[in-house]
Design a protein around this motif. Structure first.
Motif, short mmCIF file in Angstrom:
data_model
loop_
_atom_site.label_atom_id
_atom_site.label_comp_id
_atom_site.label_asym_id
_atom_site.label_seq_id
_atom_site.Cartn_x
_atom_site.Cartn_y
_atom_site.Cartn_z
N ALA A 7 0.83 -1.20 0.00
CA ALA A 7 0.00 0.00 0.00
C ALA A 7 0.86 1.24 0.00
N ARG A 8 1.90 1.25 0.81
CA ARG A 8 2.78 2.42 0.90
C ARG A 8 3.46 2.67 -0.44
N ARG A 9 3.95 1.60 -1.07
CA ARG A 9 4.62 1.76 -2.35
C ARG A 9 3.64 2.26 -3.42
N ALA A 10 2.44 1.68 -3.45
CA ALA A 10 1.45 2.10 -4.44
C ALA A 10 1.06 3.55 -4.24
N ILE A 21 -7.52 7.33 -0.61
CA ILE A 21 -7.82 5.90 -0.60
C ILE A 21 -9.16 5.66 0.09
N ARG A 22 -9.43 6.39 1.20
CA ARG A 22 -10.73 6.28 1.87
C ARG A 22 -11.85 6.71 0.93
N LEU A 23 -11.61 7.74 0.14
CA LEU A 23 -12.60 8.21 -0.82
C LEU A 23 -12.90 7.11 -1.85
N LEU A 24 -11.86 6.49 -2.37
CA LEU A 24 -12.07 5.41 -3.34
C LEU A 24 -12.79 4.23 -2.70
N ALA A 25 -12.47 3.95 -1.45
CA ALA A 25 -13.14 2.86 -0.73
C ALA A 25 -14.63 3.14 -0.58
N GLN A 26 -14.99 4.38 -0.31
CA GLN A 26 -16.41 4.74 -0.20
C GLN A 26 -17.12 4.54 -1.54
N ILE A 27 -16.49 4.98 -2.61
CA ILE A 27 -17.08 4.82 -3.94
C ILE A 27 -17.23 3.33 -4.27
N ALA A 28 -16.27 2.53 -3.83
CA ALA A 28 -16.30 1.09 -4.10
C ALA A 28 -17.50 0.41 -3.45
N THR A 29 -18.04 0.99 -2.38
CA THR A 29 -19.20 0.38 -1.72
C THR A 29 -20.47 0.54 -2.54
N ARG A 49 -14.58 16.78 -7.39
CA ARG A 49 -13.32 17.40 -7.83
C ARG A 49 -12.13 16.52 -7.43
N ARG A 50 -12.16 15.99 -6.21
CA ARG A 50 -11.06 15.12 -5.77
C ARG A 50 -11.02 13.82 -6.57
N LEU A 51 -12.18 13.29 -6.90
CA LEU A 51 -12.22 12.09 -7.75
C LEU A 51 -11.59 12.36 -9.11
N ARG A 52 -11.90 13.53 -9.68
CA ARG A 52 -11.33 13.88 -10.98
C ARG A 52 -9.80 13.99 -10.89
N THR A 53 -9.32 14.57 -9.79
CA THR A 53 -7.87 14.71 -9.59
C THR A 53 -7.22 13.33 -9.48
N ILE A 54 -7.86 12.43 -8.73
CA ILE A 54 -7.34 11.07 -8.59
C ILE A 54 -7.31 10.38 -9.95
N CYS A 55 -8.39 10.49 -10.70
CA CYS A 55 -8.45 9.86 -12.03
C CYS A 55 -7.35 10.40 -12.94
N VAL A 67 -11.27 3.00 -8.83
CA VAL A 67 -11.58 2.01 -7.79
C VAL A 67 -10.99 0.65 -8.16
N VAL A 68 -11.14 0.25 -9.41
CA VAL A 68 -10.56 -1.01 -9.87
C VAL A 68 -9.05 -0.99 -9.73
N TRP A 69 -8.43 0.13 -10.10
CA TRP A 69 -6.97 0.29 -9.96
C TRP A 69 -6.56 0.06 -8.51
N ALA A 70 -7.26 0.71 -7.58
CA ALA A 70 -6.93 0.59 -6.16
C ALA A 70 -7.19 -0.82 -5.64
N ALA A 71 -8.27 -1.44 -6.09
CA ALA A 71 -8.59 -2.79 -5.65
C ALA A 71 -7.55 -3.79 -6.14
N ARG A 72 -7.09 -3.64 -7.35
CA ARG A 72 -6.08 -4.56 -7.89
C ARG A 72 -4.76 -4.45 -7.13
N ARG A 73 -4.52 -3.31 -6.54
CA ARG A 73 -3.30 -3.11 -5.75
C ARG A 73 -3.54 -3.33 -4.26
N GLN A 74 -4.72 -3.85 -3.96
CA GLN A 74 -5.14 -4.19 -2.60
C GLN A 74 -5.05 -3.01 -1.65
#
Length: 76
Positions: A7-10, A21-29, A49-55, A67-74
Motif C-alpha cells: 500500500a505504501r509503495r502504491a 484511498i478512503r474516498l475510493l473505498a467509499q465509492i467502491a461500496t 473534484r477530488r475524484l477527478r484529480t485522482i483519475c 476504484v478497480v486500480w486501487a482494488a487490484r493493488r489491494q
C-alpha cells in the motif's frame, strides 16, 4: 511482500494519500457521490473534484476505473 508495504509503495508511486484511498473505498461500496461526501464530511462538489484529480493522476477515465486500480493493488 507485506500488505502495508504494498500500500505504501502504491501510494508513493502515484501520490495517493490515505484520505484519497478512503474516498475510493467509499465509492467502491456503491454509494452515490452525495452519500460518500456526507460520510467523508465533504461537499459533493469537493468529492467530485477530488475524484477527478485522482483519475487524472492515475491516468484513468472514470472513478470506477480508479476504484478497480486501487482494488487490484489491494489498497481497498
Amino acid at each position: 511482500m507485506e500488505q502495508a508495504t504494498l500500500a505504501r509503495r502504491a501510494t508513493d508511486d502515484f501520490g495517493l494519500n490515505e484520505e484519497e484511498i478512503r474516498l475510493l473505498a467509499q465509492i467502491a461500496t456503491g454509494v452515490t457521490a452525495d452519500v460518500a461526501a456526507r460520510k467523508l464530511e465533504l461537499s459533493a462538489r469537493t468529492l467530485r473534484r477530488r475524484l477527478r484529480t485522482i483519475c487524472d493522476r492515475l491516468e484513468v477515465g472514470t472513478p470506477i476505473e480508479a476504484v478497480v486500480w486501487a482494488a487490484r493493488r489491494q489498497l481497498i
